[in-house]
Scaffold this motif. Structure first.
Motif, mmCIF file in Angstrom:
data_model
loop_
_atom_site.group_PDB
_atom_site.id
_atom_site.type_symbol
_atom_site.label_atom_id
_atom_site.label_comp_id
_atom_site.label_asym_id
_atom_site.label_seq_id
_atom_site.Cartn_x
_atom_site.Cartn_y
_atom_site.Cartn_z
ATOM 1 N N GLY A 37 36.431 31.034 35.326
ATOM 2 C CA GLY A 37 37.691 31.394 34.683
ATOM 3 C C GLY A 37 37.913 32.885 34.535
ATOM 4 O O GLY A 37 38.737 33.319 33.732
ATOM 5 N N ILE A 38 37.185 33.677 35.315
ATOM 6 C CA ILE A 38 37.310 35.143 35.243
ATOM 7 C C ILE A 38 37.999 35.625 36.508
ATOM 8 O O ILE A 38 37.449 35.524 37.602
ATOM 9 C CB ILE A 38 35.928 35.822 35.112
ATOM 10 C CG1 ILE A 38 35.174 35.277 33.900
ATOM 11 C CG2 ILE A 38 36.086 37.340 35.035
ATOM 12 C CD1 ILE A 38 33.705 35.657 33.863
ATOM 13 N N ASP A 39 39.209 36.165 36.363
ATOM 14 C CA ASP A 39 39.974 36.679 37.507
ATOM 15 C C ASP A 39 40.029 38.203 37.395
ATOM 16 O O ASP A 39 40.927 38.765 36.760
ATOM 17 C CB ASP A 39 41.378 36.080 37.504
ATOM 18 C CG ASP A 39 42.189 36.429 38.740
ATOM 19 O OD1 ASP A 39 41.842 37.410 39.447
ATOM 20 O OD2 ASP A 39 43.182 35.729 38.996
ATOM 21 N N CYS A 40 39.030 38.861 37.992
ATOM 22 C CA CYS A 40 38.937 40.330 37.890
ATOM 23 C C CYS A 40 40.179 41.006 38.449
ATOM 24 O O CYS A 40 40.650 41.991 37.884
ATOM 25 C CB CYS A 40 37.689 40.843 38.594
ATOM 26 S SG CYS A 40 36.200 40.631 37.605
ATOM 27 N N ASP A 41 40.698 40.496 39.554
ATOM 28 C CA ASP A 41 41.896 41.098 40.145
ATOM 29 C C ASP A 41 43.034 41.119 39.127
ATOM 30 O O ASP A 41 43.668 42.151 38.913
ATOM 31 C CB ASP A 41 42.297 40.339 41.414
ATOM 32 C CG ASP A 41 43.458 41.002 42.124
ATOM 33 O OD1 ASP A 41 43.214 41.984 42.855
ATOM 34 O OD2 ASP A 41 44.609 40.541 41.945
ATOM 35 N N LYS A 42 43.275 40.000 38.498
ATOM 36 C CA LYS A 42 44.356 39.894 37.508
ATOM 37 C C LYS A 42 44.092 40.804 36.307
ATOM 38 O O LYS A 42 45.002 41.488 35.825
ATOM 39 C CB LYS A 42 44.501 38.445 37.053
ATOM 40 C CG LYS A 42 45.642 38.209 36.110
ATOM 41 C CD LYS A 42 45.763 36.735 35.756
ATOM 42 C CE LYS A 42 46.906 36.497 34.790
ATOM 43 N NZ LYS A 42 47.019 35.080 34.442
ATOM 44 N N ILE A 43 42.848 40.843 35.854
ATOM 45 C CA ILE A 43 42.505 41.664 34.690
ATOM 46 C C ILE A 43 42.670 43.146 35.013
ATOM 47 O O ILE A 43 43.335 43.886 34.272
ATOM 48 C CB ILE A 43 41.074 41.370 34.214
ATOM 49 C CG1 ILE A 43 40.976 39.941 33.675
ATOM 50 C CG2 ILE A 43 40.635 42.383 33.157
ATOM 51 C CD1 ILE A 43 39.549 39.441 33.473
ATOM 52 N N ILE A 44 42.075 43.590 36.121
ATOM 53 C CA ILE A 44 42.103 45.013 36.470
ATOM 54 C C ILE A 44 43.528 45.470 36.747
ATOM 55 O O ILE A 44 43.972 46.504 36.252
ATOM 56 C CB ILE A 44 41.202 45.315 37.688
ATOM 57 C CG1 ILE A 44 39.764 44.881 37.426
ATOM 58 C CG2 ILE A 44 41.279 46.789 38.078
ATOM 59 C CD1 ILE A 44 39.133 45.420 36.191
ATOM 60 N N ARG A 45 44.270 44.696 37.521
ATOM 61 C CA ARG A 45 45.653 45.082 37.827
ATOM 62 C C ARG A 45 46.557 44.959 36.606
ATOM 63 O O ARG A 45 47.576 45.633 36.520
ATOM 64 C CB ARG A 45 46.181 44.286 39.005
ATOM 65 C CG ARG A 45 45.464 44.649 40.296
ATOM 66 C CD ARG A 45 46.048 43.931 41.506
ATOM 67 N NE ARG A 45 45.140 43.990 42.630
ATOM 68 C CZ ARG A 45 44.966 45.046 43.428
ATOM 69 N NH1 ARG A 45 45.639 46.152 43.199
ATOM 70 N NH2 ARG A 45 44.113 45.012 44.428
ATOM 71 N N GLY A 46 46.175 44.127 35.656
ATOM 72 C CA GLY A 46 46.924 44.022 34.407
ATOM 73 C C GLY A 46 46.773 45.273 33.562
ATOM 74 O O GLY A 46 47.693 45.692 32.862
ATOM 75 N N VAL A 47 45.603 45.889 33.644
ATOM 76 C CA VAL A 47 45.342 47.126 32.905
ATOM 77 C C VAL A 47 45.888 48.334 33.662
ATOM 78 O O VAL A 47 46.479 49.228 33.069
ATOM 79 C CB VAL A 47 43.816 47.306 32.660
ATOM 80 C CG1 VAL A 47 43.504 48.668 32.068
ATOM 81 C CG2 VAL A 47 43.292 46.194 31.765
ATOM 82 N N TYR A 59 34.558 46.145 40.035
ATOM 83 C CA TYR A 59 34.457 45.387 38.786
ATOM 84 C C TYR A 59 34.079 43.937 39.057
ATOM 85 O O TYR A 59 33.357 43.312 38.273
ATOM 86 C CB TYR A 59 35.748 45.479 37.967
ATOM 87 C CG TYR A 59 35.827 46.736 37.162
ATOM 88 C CD1 TYR A 59 35.204 46.836 35.923
ATOM 89 C CD2 TYR A 59 36.519 47.851 37.632
ATOM 90 C CE1 TYR A 59 35.268 47.997 35.167
ATOM 91 C CE2 TYR A 59 36.582 49.020 36.890
ATOM 92 C CZ TYR A 59 35.963 49.087 35.659
ATOM 93 O OH TYR A 59 36.017 50.237 34.925
ATOM 94 N N THR A 60 34.538 43.397 40.168
ATOM 95 C CA THR A 60 34.165 42.029 40.545
ATOM 96 C C THR A 60 32.655 41.955 40.758
ATOM 97 O O THR A 60 31.993 41.040 40.260
ATOM 98 C CB THR A 60 34.924 41.588 41.814
ATOM 99 O OG1 THR A 60 36.335 41.602 41.535
ATOM 100 C CG2 THR A 60 34.505 40.199 42.264
ATOM 101 N N LEU A 61 32.113 42.907 41.495
ATOM 102 C CA LEU A 61 30.670 42.939 41.733
ATOM 103 C C LEU A 61 29.906 43.088 40.421
ATOM 104 O O LEU A 61 28.965 42.336 40.142
ATOM 105 C CB LEU A 61 30.310 44.072 42.700
ATOM 106 C CG LEU A 61 28.819 44.307 42.948
ATOM 107 C CD1 LEU A 61 28.126 43.039 43.441
ATOM 108 C CD2 LEU A 61 28.638 45.457 43.935
ATOM 109 N N GLY A 62 30.297 44.031 39.604
ATOM 110 C CA GLY A 62 29.601 44.252 38.336
ATOM 111 C C GLY A 62 29.664 43.050 37.412
ATOM 112 O O GLY A 62 28.663 42.680 36.778
ATOM 113 N N THR A 63 30.812 42.410 37.354
ATOM 114 C CA THR A 63 30.960 41.230 36.500
ATOM 115 C C THR A 63 30.128 40.074 37.039
ATOM 116 O O THR A 63 29.509 39.331 36.269
ATOM 117 C CB THR A 63 32.445 40.841 36.372
ATOM 118 O OG1 THR A 63 33.179 41.979 35.905
ATOM 119 C CG2 THR A 63 32.637 39.689 35.407
#
Length: 120
Positions: A37-47, A59-63
């Motif tokens: 349930g973690i969408d890094c693309d959505k989170i990062i682009r949201g910020v 961030y995807t790799l780190g997460t």
């Protein structure tokens, strides 16, 4: 499929990081996170809507590193995310020389650590 800026120069370090953490590929990292349930693309682009694609993948790799290790503490997760950011620094760059990715992760960890009472 993962594509981003200066991919050919970044991939050796990224592949090393993936291997060291038992991860198959950036795409596999993304699939792992989406399954949780973690969408890094959505989170990062949201910020930061105008971010570079490599930021999303870093961030995807780190997460994915944090998830793979089973980390639950926010400070520990921030430090793991820094490892992903560091893997995306270009060899020989100032960012690599100064360990900017690790620094960002460690700063986040410091700010999130329960023992930090004041940061100024």
């Amino acid at each position: 499929m993962a594509t981003f800026e200066s991919q050919e120069r970044r991939m050796p370090k990224i592949n090393e990081c993936l291997k060291a953490n038992g991860l198959e590929s950036l795409d596999a990292c993304n699939e792992l996170l989406l399954s949780k349930g973690i969408d890094c693309d959505k989170i990062i682009r949201g910020v930061q809507p105008i971010c570079f694609d490599n930021a999303v993948w870093a961030y995807t790799l780190g997460t994915a590193i944090a998830v793979k290790r089973g980390l639950k503490n926010a400070a520990d997760c921030a430090a793991a995310i820094g490892e992903g950011l560091e893997a995306f620094t270009i060899p020989g760059s100032v960012a690599e020389q100064r360990h900017v990715g690790l620094g960002h992760g460690n700063l986040g960890a410091m700010l999130l650590h329960e023992d930090t009472h004041c940061f100024a």
